[in-house]
Enzyme design. Structure first.
Site, mmCIF file in Angstrom:
data_model
loop_
_atom_site.group_PDB
_atom_site.id
_atom_site.type_symbol
_atom_site.label_atom_id
_atom_site.label_comp_id
_atom_site.label_asym_id
_atom_site.label_seq_id
_atom_site.Cartn_x
_atom_site.Cartn_y
_atom_site.Cartn_z
ATOM 1 N N ALA A 65 67.808 28.090 82.689
ATOM 2 C CA ALA A 65 67.343 29.559 82.496
ATOM 3 C C ALA A 65 68.414 30.114 81.435
ATOM 4 O O ALA A 65 69.477 29.379 81.567
ATOM 5 C CB ALA A 65 67.517 30.356 83.717
ATOM 6 N N GLY A 109 66.205 25.704 85.694
ATOM 7 C CA GLY A 109 64.705 26.191 85.454
ATOM 8 C C GLY A 109 63.710 25.436 84.653
ATOM 9 O O GLY A 109 62.508 25.558 84.842
ATOM 10 N N GLU A 112 62.377 23.367 87.108
ATOM 11 C CA GLU A 112 61.192 24.211 88.061
ATOM 12 C C GLU A 112 59.967 24.394 87.326
ATOM 13 O O GLU A 112 58.993 24.517 87.821
ATOM 14 C CB GLU A 112 62.064 25.421 88.342
ATOM 15 C CG GLU A 112 63.443 24.939 89.436
ATOM 16 C CD GLU A 112 64.136 26.303 89.645
ATOM 17 O OE1 GLU A 112 64.562 26.540 90.955
ATOM 18 O OE2 GLU A 112 64.566 27.027 88.619
ATOM 19 N N GLU A 132 72.425 24.209 89.043
ATOM 20 C CA GLU A 132 72.853 25.792 89.341
ATOM 21 C C GLU A 132 74.176 25.863 90.058
ATOM 22 O O GLU A 132 75.008 26.769 89.788
ATOM 23 C CB GLU A 132 71.680 26.275 90.212
ATOM 24 C CG GLU A 132 70.570 26.696 89.306
ATOM 25 C CD GLU A 132 69.270 25.436 89.320
ATOM 26 O OE1 GLU A 132 68.296 25.780 88.783
ATOM 27 O OE2 GLU A 132 69.701 24.513 89.656
#
Length: 258
Positions: A65, A109, A112, A132
């Site tokens: 992200a 991300g 994901e 993360e």
């Protein structure tokens, strides 16, 4: 349509979305997911498209992200903006078959996003991870939920608690990745598979996707009931009649998506 963060094209019956933030290793910004959602809307509305592929660059599918876009968030900023849920989840709601073609890094991300797709085809250079914890936060785009379903609790804990990356071979062995392909030919081989899928009846493809997802998200008996009802419904589809007739007549079926 012209997009700031992605490239969009069609390859026959296949819709292709390429993440295109090379300077940021395709970091997943809010704007990028807005673009992806609009592209998915267009491909889903196009009856000529039977399968969709999402890919990145050879170096990175998506390295995570966009931290710069969230570093100053407080709880109320994230909550009121419905952060992640607002636009990231559009990928998981796609009704047409969706393949992630992953080369290089798929971290945080990026991992994901790949898991929101129906299948992950990985280059032999691919690396997957949920780092993360290094940032003092947990996965928020489905990492703690989809990883255990794909790989089992132990592997998911290993990746999320230690930030360890795994390669394509380990990811395939654990069930996260469907196929491994050479980096140089990943996209073209994925497009060939997607094109083959797109030749089948789109209503039945969507029924299969819904049924497999039901097994993923519910108990066995509920899943079996859903499958059986979908199976019965397929007898009302013209493509089912054509497919069985073509089989008996020893010819290629001519599906019309009706």
């Amino acid at each position: 349509m012209n997009f700031e963060n992605i490239l969009v094209e069609t390859r026959g019956k296949v819709g292709l979305i390429t993440l295109n933030r090379p300077k940021a290793l395709n970091a997943l910004s809010d704007g990028l997911f807005d673009d992806v959602g609009l592209a998915l809307d267009a491909f889903e509305a196009d009856e000529a498209i039977g399968c969709i592929v999402i890919t990145g660059s050879e170096k990175a599918f998506a390295a995570g992200a966009d931290i710069s876009g969230m570093k100053d968030y407080g709880y109320m900023d994230a909550y009121k903006a419905n952060f992640i849920t607002r636009n990231w989840d559009r990928v998981a709601r796609c009704r047409k078959p969706l393949i992630a073609a992953v080369s290089g890094f798929a971290l945080g991300g990026g991992c994901e996003l790949a898991m929101m797709c129906d299948m992950i085809f990985a280059a032999d250079s691919a690396k997957f991870g949920q780092p993360e914890i290094k940032l003092g936060i947990l996965p928020g785009g489905g990492g703690t939920q989809r990883l255990p379903r794909a790989m089992g609790k132990g592997k998911a804990m290993d990746m999320c608690l230690t930030a360890r990356m795994i390669d394509a071979v380990e990811a395939e062995r654990c069930g996260l990745v469907a196929r491994i392909m050479p980096t140089a030919t990943l996209l073209e081989e994925t497009i060939v598979v997607a094109a083959g899928i797109a030749e089948f009846s789109l209503p039945v493809l969507m029924m299969i996707k819904e049924s497999v997802n039901r097994s993923y998200e519910s108990g066995l008996q509920e899943g079996l009931l859903f499958e059986r009802r979908s199976f019965h419904a397929a007898f009302g589809i013209n493509d089912r009649r054509e497919g069985m007739a073509a089989f008996l007549e020893k010819r290629k079926p001519d599906f019309t998506n009706s």
